[in-house]
Design a protein around this motif. Structure first.
Motif: not given
Length: 286
Positions: A60-70
């Motif tokens: 599992l790799k966590r980040s934030t997308d362009g909409f601001g979603n985790i």
């Protein structure tokens, strides 16, 4: 800014248990899934704890997308015959009358004025907007009126269909689920000149008989001049209150779907979802 149908306490402590199981009819060589299943804190929503567990060997790799979603990227090497996901969390919520303040907003509002394949306006949308033009009062009043009109289109199905349909097909069938009603509201709001977006999340329902027959809930948010982003739930003819937990947002469902991804392998998949949103013991004691 709820309508007369809103009800709910000002503050709530909610527990979420969301289980998802994928079974494949043939072993998969590789599976990559994008999970939008982690909410963020903002005014009126405080994440006490939250975790995602996978019951097989995965990364599992966590980040934030362009909409601001985790987001969490899930990687599994084959052979994969089954995937089990368990999401658990505790969230403190407050009734903000649908208003969204303090959330991460990396994109300008005008982006949410853009139409998509799922939300493209059609003739039925224009009919829905009859007498809701700029002369029909302030923006907030018009949005409440529109929310009620969408709510009255048809009885909302309890569970989401596996098919994701464009607005024109939803209105032609006069049948659908909360995802479909959210898309209709978004399409109509954009046709009126408002920025509007799709929201995924959860809702607490005070019905002990529901149990794990619940599912993720979908609604819309509209930027109303003078008020900012306001949530509208046409499935329940109200604005979100303390029973709602926001998780992800996007132009439509495809941008905010809880799970999306790809797999390398034949056959087909069978999906089972169980969601339980309940009050914490602390809430019961308060």
């Amino acid at each position: 800014m709820p309508s007369g149908n809103s009800s709910g306490s000002d503050e709530m402590r909610l527990l979420i248990h969301h289980q998802t199981e994928y079974r494949f009819t043939q072993p998969q060589a590789r599976v990559v899934q994008l999970l939008r299943m982690t909410p963020s804190s903002h005014i009126g929503q405080n994440i006490v704890n939250w975790r995602i567990d996978v019951d097989c060997d995965a990364r599992l790799k966590r980040s934030t997308d362009g909409f601001g979603n985790i987001i969490s990227m899930l990687y599994l090497a084959g052979p994969v015959e089954r995937i089990g996901l368990r999401v658990t969390g505790e969230v403190l919520t407050e009734d903000r009358a649908g208003a969204v303040f303090g959330a991460l907003e990396p994109l300008p509002s005008i982006v949410y004025s853009r139409s998509t394949d799922l939300t493209a306006p059609c003739e039925q949308i224009l009919e829905l907007l009859h007498d809701l033009g700029t002369d029909a009062g302030d923006g907030l009043s018009r949005m409440h009126a529109l929310n009620t009109r969408v709510y009255r289109l048809f009885t909302c199905k309890t569970h989401r269909s596996a098919e994701v349909r464009p607005v024109r097909d939803v209105l032609a069938a006069r049948a659908g689920c909360n995802m479909d009603l959210a898309h209709v509201l978004i399409s109509a709001a954009r046709a009126l000149g408002f920025a509007a977006r799709f929201v995924t999340g959860y809702i607490y329902r005070d019905d002990p008989g529901l149990g794990h027959r619940q599912a993720p809930h979908f609604w819309a948010e509209v930027e109303v001049p003078g008020f900012g982003w306001i949530g509208f739930d046409p499935a329940n003819d109200m604005c979100p209150d303390g029973r709602y937990i926001r998780v992800a947002k996007g132009l439509d469902f495809r941008d905010a779907a809880p799970i999306s991804g790809a797999r390398l392998g034949g056959g087909h998949e069978v999906l089972n979802i169980g969601v339980d949103v309940s009050l914490s013991q602390n809430q019961h004691q308060s």
